[in-house]
Design a protein around this motif. Structure first.
Motif, PDB file in Angstrom:
ATOM      1  N   ARG A 154      -8.500 -84.979 -13.659  1.00 29.33           N
ATOM      2  CA  ARG A 154      -7.982 -85.128 -15.041  1.00 29.33           C
ATOM      3  C   ARG A 154      -9.039 -85.755 -15.862  1.00 29.33           C
ATOM      4  NH1 ARG A 154      -3.520 -85.615 -13.908  1.00 29.33           N
ATOM      5  NH2 ARG A 154      -3.335 -87.838 -14.140  1.00 29.33           N
ATOM      6  N   ALA A 155      -9.273 -87.030 -15.425  1.00 33.90           N
ATOM      7  CA  ALA A 155     -10.151 -88.216 -16.106  1.00 33.90           C
ATOM      8  C   ALA A 155     -11.609 -87.339 -16.137  1.00 33.90           C
ATOM      9  CB  ALA A 155     -10.179 -89.410 -15.610  1.00 33.90           C
ATOM     10  N   LEU A 156     -12.301 -86.918 -15.205  1.00 32.57           N
ATOM     11  CA  LEU A 156     -13.490 -86.435 -15.449  1.00 32.57           C
ATOM     12  C   LEU A 156     -13.780 -85.310 -16.253  1.00 32.57           C
ATOM     13  CD1 LEU A 156     -14.875 -87.048 -11.701  1.00 32.57           C
ATOM     14  CD2 LEU A 156     -15.397 -88.477 -13.760  1.00 32.57           C
ATOM     15  N   ARG A 157     -12.652 -84.353 -16.102  1.00 35.29           N
ATOM     16  CA  ARG A 157     -12.640 -83.068 -16.853  1.00 35.29           C
ATOM     17  C   ARG A 157     -12.771 -83.730 -18.483  1.00 35.29           C
ATOM     18  NH1 ARG A 157      -8.105 -79.313 -14.179  1.00 35.29           N
ATOM     19  NH2 ARG A 157      -9.916 -78.266 -12.734  1.00 35.29           N
ATOM     20  N   ALA A 158     -12.197 -84.803 -18.792  1.00 32.75           N
ATOM     21  CA  ALA A 158     -12.029 -85.218 -20.145  1.00 32.75           C
ATOM     22  C   ALA A 158     -13.256 -85.966 -20.599  1.00 32.75           C
ATOM     23  CB  ALA A 158     -11.124 -86.192 -20.363  1.00 32.75           C
ATOM     24  N   ARG A 159     -14.251 -86.379 -19.348  1.00 25.62           N
ATOM     25  CA  ARG A 159     -15.533 -86.909 -19.931  1.00 25.62           C
ATOM     26  C   ARG A 159     -16.849 -86.004 -19.711  1.00 25.62           C
ATOM     27  NH1 ARG A 159     -15.076 -92.394 -19.591  1.00 25.62           N
ATOM     28  NH2 ARG A 159     -12.899 -93.101 -19.057  1.00 25.62           N
ATOM     29  N   VAL A 160     -16.558 -84.701 -19.526  1.00 24.79           N
ATOM     30  CA  VAL A 160     -17.740 -83.792 -19.274  1.00 24.79           C
ATOM     31  C   VAL A 160     -18.296 -83.619 -20.359  1.00 24.79           C
ATOM     32  CG1 VAL A 160     -18.220 -81.389 -18.960  1.00 24.79           C
ATOM     33  CG2 VAL A 160     -16.750 -82.322 -17.483  1.00 24.79           C
ATOM     34  N   ARG A 161     -17.838 -83.569 -21.680  1.00 28.64           N
ATOM     35  CA  ARG A 161     -18.614 -83.354 -22.855  1.00 28.64           C
ATOM     36  C   ARG A 161     -19.536 -84.794 -23.165  1.00 28.64           C
ATOM     37  NH1 ARG A 161     -15.611 -81.975 -28.181  1.00 28.64           N
ATOM     38  NH2 ARG A 161     -15.430 -80.150 -27.168  1.00 28.64           N
ATOM     39  N   SER A 162     -18.932 -85.951 -22.845  1.00 26.59           N
ATOM     40  CA  SER A 162     -19.824 -87.110 -23.024  1.00 26.59           C
ATOM     41  C   SER A 162     -20.918 -87.181 -22.054  1.00 26.59           C
ATOM     42  CB  SER A 162     -19.017 -88.429 -22.411  1.00 26.59           C
ATOM     43  OG  SER A 162     -19.610 -89.510 -22.749  1.00 26.59           O
ATOM     44  N   ILE A 163     -20.538 -86.566 -20.521  1.00 23.57           N
ATOM     45  CA  ILE A 163     -21.730 -86.592 -19.615  1.00 23.57           C
ATOM     46  C   ILE A 163     -22.911 -85.482 -20.234  1.00 23.57           C
ATOM     47  CG2 ILE A 163     -22.434 -85.818 -17.340  1.00 23.57           C
ATOM     48  CD1 ILE A 163     -19.383 -86.646 -16.606  1.00 23.57           C
ATOM     49  N   GLN A 164     -22.459 -84.454 -20.733  1.00 24.22           N
ATOM     50  CA  GLN A 164     -23.106 -83.398 -21.224  1.00 24.22           C
ATOM     51  C   GLN A 164     -24.372 -83.874 -22.363  1.00 24.22           C
ATOM     52  OE1 GLN A 164     -21.697 -79.474 -22.255  1.00 24.22           O
ATOM     53  NE2 GLN A 164     -23.056 -79.058 -23.722  1.00 24.22           N
ATOM     54  N   GLY A 165     -23.629 -84.954 -23.091  1.00 27.42           N
ATOM     55  CA  GLY A 165     -24.597 -85.596 -24.405  1.00 27.42           C
ATOM     56  C   GLY A 165     -25.500 -86.488 -23.857  1.00 27.42           C
ATOM     57  N   CYS A 166     -25.023 -87.227 -22.790  1.00 28.30           N
ATOM     58  CA  CYS A 166     -26.197 -87.881 -21.945  1.00 28.30           C
ATOM     59  C   CYS A 166     -27.141 -87.300 -21.593  1.00 28.30           C
ATOM     60  CB  CYS A 166     -25.311 -88.922 -20.960  1.00 28.30           C
ATOM     61  SG  CYS A 166     -26.488 -89.864 -20.006  1.00 28.30           S
ATOM     62  N   TYR A 167     -26.803 -86.085 -20.871  1.00 27.39           N
ATOM     63  CA  TYR A 167     -27.763 -85.164 -20.275  1.00 27.39           C
ATOM     64  C   TYR A 167     -28.942 -84.657 -21.140  1.00 27.39           C
ATOM     65  CZ  TYR A 167     -29.446 -80.908 -17.673  1.00 27.39           C
ATOM     66  OH  TYR A 167     -30.562 -80.152 -17.032  1.00 27.39           O
ATOM     67  N   GLU A 168     -28.357 -84.220 -22.330  1.00 24.94           N
ATOM     68  CA  GLU A 168     -29.151 -83.736 -23.253  1.00 24.94           C
ATOM     69  C   GLU A 168     -30.087 -84.633 -23.688  1.00 24.94           C
ATOM     70  OE1 GLU A 168     -26.409 -82.160 -26.241  1.00 24.94           O
ATOM     71  OE2 GLU A 168     -26.057 -80.281 -25.209  1.00 24.94           O
ATOM     72  N   ARG A 169     -29.651 -86.240 -24.014  1.00 21.52           N
ATOM     73  CA  ARG A 169     -30.598 -86.926 -24.284  1.00 21.52           C
ATOM     74  C   ARG A 169     -31.535 -87.316 -23.347  1.00 21.52           C
ATOM     75  NH1 ARG A 169     -25.684 -88.906 -26.036  1.00 21.52           N
ATOM     76  NH2 ARG A 169     -25.456 -90.181 -24.451  1.00 21.52           N
ATOM     77  N   ALA A 170     -31.128 -87.238 -21.924  1.00 24.57           N
ATOM     78  CA  ALA A 170     -32.254 -87.293 -20.707  1.00 24.57           C
ATOM     79  C   ALA A 170     -33.267 -86.209 -20.913  1.00 24.57           C
ATOM     80  CB  ALA A 170     -31.686 -87.359 -19.433  1.00 24.57           C
ATOM     81  N   LEU A 171     -32.889 -85.031 -21.347  1.00 18.69           N
ATOM     82  CA  LEU A 171     -33.620 -84.002 -21.394  1.00 18.69           C
ATOM     83  C   LEU A 171     -35.020 -84.369 -22.426  1.00 18.69           C
ATOM     84  CD1 LEU A 171     -31.589 -80.876 -21.167  1.00 18.69           C
ATOM     85  CD2 LEU A 171     -33.216 -81.737 -19.484  1.00 18.69           C
ATOM     86  N   SER A 172     -34.783 -85.064 -23.442  1.00 19.23           N
ATOM     87  CA  SER A 172     -35.869 -85.366 -24.376  1.00 19.23           C
ATOM     88  C   SER A 172     -37.020 -86.017 -23.466  1.00 19.23           C
ATOM     89  CB  SER A 172     -35.189 -86.472 -25.509  1.00 19.23           C
ATOM     90  OG  SER A 172     -35.080 -87.432 -24.826  1.00 19.23           O
ATOM     91  N   SER A 173     -36.707 -86.874 -22.403  1.00 16.80           N
ATOM     92  CA  SER A 173     -37.935 -87.556 -21.941  1.00 16.80           C
ATOM     93  C   SER A 173     -38.301 -86.633 -20.503  1.00 16.80           C
ATOM     94  CB  SER A 173     -37.505 -88.942 -21.693  1.00 16.80           C
ATOM     95  OG  SER A 173     -36.401 -89.271 -20.859  1.00 16.80           O
ATOM     96  N   ARG A 174     -37.289 -85.862 -20.030  1.00 18.13           N
ATOM     97  CA  ARG A 174     -37.350 -85.211 -18.905  1.00 18.13           C
ATOM     98  C   ARG A 174     -37.063 -83.626 -18.979  1.00 18.13           C
ATOM     99  NH1 ARG A 174     -36.018 -90.375 -17.842  1.00 18.13           N
ATOM    100  NH2 ARG A 174     -36.719 -91.283 -16.012  1.00 18.13           N
ATOM    101  N   PRO A 175     -37.745 -83.161 -19.833  1.00 20.28           N
ATOM    102  CA  PRO A 175     -37.511 -81.611 -20.022  1.00 20.28           C
ATOM    103  C   PRO A 175     -37.657 -80.956 -18.806  1.00 20.28           C
ATOM    104  CG  PRO A 175     -39.366 -82.182 -21.303  1.00 20.28           C
ATOM    105  CD  PRO A 175     -39.117 -83.454 -20.336  1.00 20.28           C
ATOM    106  N   GLY A 176     -36.422 -79.834 -18.605  1.00 22.85           N
ATOM    107  CA  GLY A 176     -36.425 -79.205 -17.254  1.00 22.85           C
ATOM    108  C   GLY A 176     -35.689 -79.745 -16.284  1.00 22.85           C
ATOM    109  N   ALA A 177     -35.287 -81.093 -16.507  1.00 31.20           N
ATOM    110  CA  ALA A 177     -34.348 -81.728 -15.216  1.00 31.20           C
ATOM    111  C   ALA A 177     -33.332 -80.888 -15.050  1.00 31.20           C
ATOM    112  CB  ALA A 177     -34.145 -83.248 -15.651  1.00 31.20           C
ATOM    113  N   ARG A 178     -33.038 -80.628 -13.864  1.00 29.33           N
ATOM    114  CA  ARG A 178     -31.990 -79.779 -13.361  1.00 29.33           C
ATOM    115  C   ARG A 178     -31.442 -80.035 -11.860  1.00 29.33           C
ATOM    116  NH1 ARG A 178     -33.183 -73.827 -14.516  1.00 29.33           N
ATOM    117  NH2 ARG A 178     -31.120 -73.838 -13.834  1.00 29.33           N
TER     118      ARG A 178
END
Length: 248
Positions: A154-178
């Protein structure tokens, strides 16, 4: 005897203690070393807080100067529980440095004039782009009470959006990281996360998006426990535009 003592005192006052001790016996003079000075550059103005090594250093202000000790440090821009930007830097004594906590403009944030958006930002007229996605895996309880798994889910589902925002910022310096980030999480009897070990990861920045979110979990007090979880990270993809044949 009294006369002899008075005579010795007179000689000492004339010669001086430094000459009796010798120059080599004087304590060395150590020049003070200035701690590193850090200038913060950011394109966020409203509602963000600066954190250094997990410590609240006050409102995030463009051009602010921060004094820290030499060595490795983690600088973060946060709003509530969301990490908006994160930079790791190793600093040297007496040296000045600039830390750039940059991000695209989220809702409620006002960009500073003259700053550029992150690479990969969608611009007018560009081809349609799907957003980066983060999918949470199953919670596999290895030790502890069964309710811990449902609390974590339940707690992690509530944080998925925050994790996604962090991931999108990481892609700015690491395009294609998956890929998948798999974690082994140990919970202390106090309900705090004792450790979140990355068993399988993508890279340091993407791994940190998942690990930092898990570290902030809080559980009810118990005998502690251990569980495994994972997150799948997929970068945005450009949708191919339909081909249009030229009119005859």
């Amino acid at each position: 005897m009294l006369r002899v003592c008075l005579l010795l005192l007179s000689v000492l006052s004339l010669v001086g203690c430094d000459r009796l001790l010798g120059a080599d016996d004087a304590p060395p003079v150590v020049a003070p070393v200035a701690p590193p000075q850090v200038t913060i550059a950011t394109n966020l103005r409203q509602g963000a807080t600066l954190y250094v090594d997990g410590q609240d250093r006050g409102p995030l202000v463009n051009g602010a100067r921060v004094t820290v000790g030499p060595g490795a440090h983690v600088f973060e821009a946060r709003r509530d529980d969301e990490i908006l930007a994160r930079v790791e830097r190793t600093l040297e004594s007496g040296r000045e440095a600039e830390v750039r906590l940059m991000t695209t403009s989220p809702p409620g944030a006002e960009p500073v004039a003259g700053t550029e958006p992150l690479a990969g930002a969608i611009r007018p007229g560009a081809a349609p782009v799907t957003r980066a996605t983060v999918a949470m895996g199953e919670i596999v309880l290895e030790e502890g009470r069964e309710a811990m798994a449902s609390e974590a889910r339940r707690a992690l589902r509530a944080r998925v959006r925050s994790i996604q925002g962090c991931y999108e910022r990481a892609l700015s310096s690491r395009p294609g990281a998956r890929g998948d980030v798999r974690l082994l999480v140990r919970v202390a009897p106090t309900g705090t996360v004792r450790s979140a070990e990355v068993v399988e990861g993508v890279d340091s920045e993407v791994d940190a998006c998942a690990r930092d979110a898990v570290r902030r979990l809080r559980f009810a007090r118990s005998d502690g426990g251990r569980f495994r979880t994972s997150f799948s990270f997929n970068p945005p993809s450009v949708e191919a535009a339909p081909s249009v044949e030229a009119a005859p």
